[in-house]
Design an enzyme around this catalytic site. Structure first.
Site, short mmCIF file in Angstrom:
data_model
loop_
_atom_site.label_atom_id
_atom_site.label_comp_id
_atom_site.label_asym_id
_atom_site.label_seq_id
_atom_site.Cartn_x
_atom_site.Cartn_y
_atom_site.Cartn_z
N SER A 98 -4.89 -22.28 3.76
CA SER A 98 -4.56 -21.06 3.03
C SER A 98 -3.15 -21.12 2.45
CB SER A 98 -4.76 -19.84 3.95
OG SER A 98 -4.70 -18.65 3.22
N ASP A 243 -3.62 -17.60 -4.00
CA ASP A 243 -3.09 -18.54 -3.01
C ASP A 243 -4.00 -19.78 -3.02
OD1 ASP A 243 -5.35 -17.56 -1.67
OD2 ASP A 243 -4.35 -17.54 0.28
N ASP A 245 -6.42 -21.14 -1.31
CA ASP A 245 -7.87 -21.07 -1.11
C ASP A 245 -8.49 -19.85 -1.77
OD1 ASP A 245 -6.83 -19.28 0.80
OD2 ASP A 245 -8.57 -19.53 2.11
N ASP A 247 -8.50 -16.67 -1.38
CA ASP A 247 -8.99 -15.45 -0.73
C ASP A 247 -8.03 -14.29 -0.93
OD1 ASP A 247 -7.00 -16.40 0.98
OD2 ASP A 247 -8.14 -16.06 2.82
#
Length: 450
Positions: A98, A243, A245, A247
């Site tokens: 992340s 960001d 990833d 999410d």
């Protein structure tokens, strides 16, 4: 590998080659696959260079447990989660750290329903690992490290998103936006999504090479390149930042104005609650702005422990049709049952189209509450004991001890808690003025330093 990675409700995070390696993820994948009943296991990853090597090691673990590894390649976390549900897989695995720096990588576990593992489900996997309930290295190496099949999950996720927004309305505004995906996984899907919505885009740092050219936390102070693009060009409606990833989503004003990541959830809620009345689940560190949203639409706010899985559990417990976190995470099960930066972007674009207003015009309609975000390194400390000692120093304050220590005053709050992803204690403070927020933060940090 002498030291283990951080293993929490937020999944597993470690430095590649130091606290997280191929053998470790093979073993975790074996355990997760066994507990999930084998079958198809979907694997997605962000753009970190170590991702493909870890994917191959995970394939070995899945096969050793009798499962079928299905690779969707570079894909955002929400894309992987949607794919697990839509492909009727028994489980999913996301290789990502992340917002952590590029030397890190991680492992998130996805339930067959498409949500992330809850805290107790994570702990079950970790307990099996700690008891050594996995094959030895030589046995794992006997299994094929290639996926049984590869699937394009991008169209699956895009179809879920566009089925919940007014595509023709968005298209009618002929919008142009700027995008910074920090060379992360969002670049695998957002161009196709914006094309479906007939939104023109340009941007910075949108390759799929994992070169995180600025701090991966999508905060205004890290986004100077995008701000420069917006401030020196005409015709933009706003900026969007992901960001690694994807999410989480942050936004930026059409002229490069800084916008708090807390506004992502606010704008998404403003859109959703107009047509779907629902209470809201969010975590303890999310801005007071959410209370303003609740007051405007006459709905209740339920606060949970930090961690996306905890918010999702709260949504289920309190029958909330929407929830999220102030870090730019919007959870709208009509799209996906996890934080979804791509879905959040579509919701905000739809709100801009409904209002016929550019992004900074929308954010300016809401109050601005300064937030101070700090941290304390605790590699040699026990976070829980330290927080308990600090709490004891404030016997007369109104406190919430659900997750660490949150001191609440009528003008603001300060929250101290152990991070789920790094060896630090986070300290967030928010108030009606900058000075009040700083004083609240300094108040608890001074006690910590003692």
């Amino acid at each position: 590998m002498k030291d283990l990675p951080i293993m929490s409700v937020s999944g597993i995070r470690g430095i590649y080659g130091v606290t997280l390696d191929e053998l470790f993820v093979s073993r975790i994948a074996y355990i997760q696959t066994k507990l999930s009943g084998a079958g198809k296991v979907v694997i997605g990853r962000d753009t970190r260079p170590s991702g493909e090597r870890l994917m191959r090691a995970i394939c070995r673990g899945i096969r050793a447990a009798g499962g079928e590894p299905v690779d969707i390649g570079i894909a955002p976390t929400p894309t992987t989660c949607v794919a697990v549900s839509e492909l009727k897989a028994s489980a999913g695995i996301i290789i990502t750290a992340s917002h952590n720096p590029s030397q890190y990588n991680g492992y998130k576990m996805v339930h067959s329903s498409g949500r992330l593992f809850k805290g107790d489900e994570c702990e079950t996997v970790y307990s099996h690992f700690k008891r050594g309930e996995y094959p030895q290295e030589q046995e794992l190496k006997q299994y094929d490290d290639s996926p049984a099949k590869t699937v394009d999950a991008v169209s699956i996720h895009i179809n879920k998103i566009i089925s919940t927004v007014d595509v023709s309305l968005i298209a009618s505004k002929r919008m142009k936006v700027a995008v910074d995906s920090i060379n992360g996984a969002a670049g695998a899907i957002f161009p196709a999504l914006l094309e479906k919505l007939s939104v023109e885009w340009t941007g910075v740092h949108n390759k799929l090479d994992g070169d995180f050219v600025h701090n991966p936390e999508p905060r205004p102070e890290h986004l100077t390149d995008l701000s420069s693009l917006l401030s020196t060009s005409d015709g933009f409606w706003g900026g969007f930042i992901f960001d690694p990833d994807a999410d989480r989503l942050a936004t930026m004003g059409q002229n490069g104005e800084a916008v708090s990541e807390e506004m992502t959830l606010v704008l998404a809620l403003e859109n959703i609650l107009e047509h779907t009345k629902s209470d809201i689940a969010t975590n303890l560190s999310t801005s007071m702005l959410i209370d303003d949203v609740g007051a405007k639409f006459g709905v209740h706010i339920f606060r949970t422990k930090i961690g996306e899985a905890n918010v999702v559990e709260g949504m289920k417990k309190f029958n909330c049709k929407v929830g999220g976190e102030g870090n730019g995470g919007v959870i709208y099960p009509a799209m996906s049952t996890v934080r979804d930066g791509l879905g959040a972007m579509a919701l905000i674009l739809e709100l801009m189209a409904k209002r016929d207003k550019k992004l900074f015009q929308l954010t300016a309609a809401w109050p601005s509450y300064p937030i101070v975000k700090d941290k304390i390194s605790c590699e040699s400390l026990e976070p829980k004991q330290l927080i308990e000692k600090i709490s004891a120093r404030f016997p007369d304050e109104k406190k919430d001890l659900l997750d660490g220590l949150k001191i609440i005053r009528d003008y603001g709050w300060v929250h101290l808690r152990a991070s789920n992803t790094e060896p630090i204690i986070r300290c967030y403070a928010e108030a009606k003025t900058d000075q009040q927020a700083k004083e609240l933060s300094e108040m608890v940090l001074a006690e910590a330093k003692r």
